[in-house]
Design an enzyme around this catalytic site. Sequence first.
Site, PDB file in Angstrom:
ATOM      1  N   CYS A 170      20.942   4.084 -21.263  1.00 47.92           N
ATOM      2  CA  CYS A 170      19.788   3.927 -22.141  1.00 47.92           C
ATOM      3  C   CYS A 170      18.528   4.509 -21.500  1.00 47.92           C
ATOM      4  O   CYS A 170      18.570   5.593 -20.910  1.00 47.92           O
ATOM      5  CB  CYS A 170      19.667   2.430 -22.464  1.00 47.92           C
ATOM      6  SG  CYS A 170      18.575   2.000 -23.793  1.00 47.92           S
ATOM      7  N   THR A 171      17.405   3.803 -21.571  1.00 48.83           N
ATOM      8  CA  THR A 171      16.158   4.321 -21.001  1.00 48.83           C
ATOM      9  C   THR A 171      16.153   4.277 -19.469  1.00 48.83           C
ATOM     10  O   THR A 171      15.156   4.659 -18.848  1.00 48.83           O
ATOM     11  CB  THR A 171      14.947   3.532 -21.536  1.00 48.83           C
ATOM     12  OG1 THR A 171      15.227   2.131 -21.438  1.00 48.83           O
ATOM     13  CG2 THR A 171      14.658   3.890 -22.978  1.00 48.83           C
TER      14      THR A 171
END
Length: 321
Positions: A170-171
């Site tokens: 993800c981030t």
Amino acid sequence: MHFQPKLFVLLYFSFASLASAGLLTPDRLLNRDDASDNYCNPPNKTPCPTNVPLQFGLILFPSFQQLDVFGPMDALNILAQQLPLNLSILASNLSSVSNRPLHPAMLLPGDNLRFEQRVLPTHTFSNPPDNLDVLIVPGGLGTRNPNTMPEVIDFIRNYAPKTKYLLSICTGSGILARAGVLNGYKATTNKAAWLEVTPFSNQTHWIKKARWVEDRNVWTSAGVSAGIDMILAWMDKVYGERPVIDEQVPDASSNLYGEFVGRRMEYNRERDWRHDIFADIYPGEDVLPEGQGTEDGKPKKEKKPKKENAKPKWGEGSNYI
Ligand SMILES: *[C@@H]1O[C@H](CO)[C@@H](O)[C@H](O)[C@H]1NC(C)=O
Ligand SMILES: *[C@@H]1O[C@H](CO)[C@@H](O)[C@H](O)[C@H]1NC(C)=O
Ligand SMILES: *[C@@H]1O[C@H](CO)[C@@H](O)[C@H](O)[C@H]1NC(C)=O
């Protein structure tokens, strides 16, 4: 079934002798560090794969995304029943780390600070184990926290060159980008945070339509659940074939470690890294490293973001993970 005294005596003495040899004590069962004895498909005792990564480090910070962490962790929990893996959990200090926001920049309307789960670290960033083969970096709202991120970014910048593999979910790839360790690499991230994360490195080839991206030793996944697809593909690649076909799935066509773990998880797996149904839902496109043309050889046109697609400010709460 008839009671069979001979069998009973045999079993009794087998257990008694195992116990007296120390083989059934809790210590023995918990500290399974003798790889040849307990791992790699007991009771056949086939040899463990050699030269595979065994020492894992998980990076935590307040307001990490739970599934970024525990999707891959649970896959590794299952792999750890097969191979003598060891996990260190690294954070700023040894206090428990919560998944809830700690900074106003991360608070969303109606956020409920009473609904949280906490994880206990084993090591601090200032005193890490020196032998980690794999670093796992989750994302989450906490990646927007200006107070806690610098220490995480510094740690990754310094430690990454020492590890064999760098995995982000993800981030988490935004953290890697800020640490400079995605320079010269292909990568992806959460599609809902695409316009926020990709500017963190202008030396990265950001691939939008990707469930995950593998580039040499660096693997980055799309949002949250994509970390599970990524770690299973990584296991297939890195650990290869499990010695004996899983008895529970006699018709399994493949017995790569990731396949085995995915089946144990009853996980409905995406095997094609290019198959990403979320890429088209959110704005943004592939981003090439600064100064490089497009793949068809034409120079890249600078596109002005459309007004409604204007780049949101990091931390303003426009994206949730
Ligand atoms: C431990 O680290 C967290 C996150 O960086 C921080 O919020 C907390 O205040 C620290 N606790 C102590 C006792 O230093
Ligand atoms: C796991 O690794 C950590 C860090 O190197 C070490 O402190 C710990 O003793 C290891 N555990 C086992 C069971 O090898
Ligand atoms: C690329 O990133 C570097 C480091 O952040 C920065 O110094 C440089 O100005 C950027 N280049 C462009 C063209 O934006």
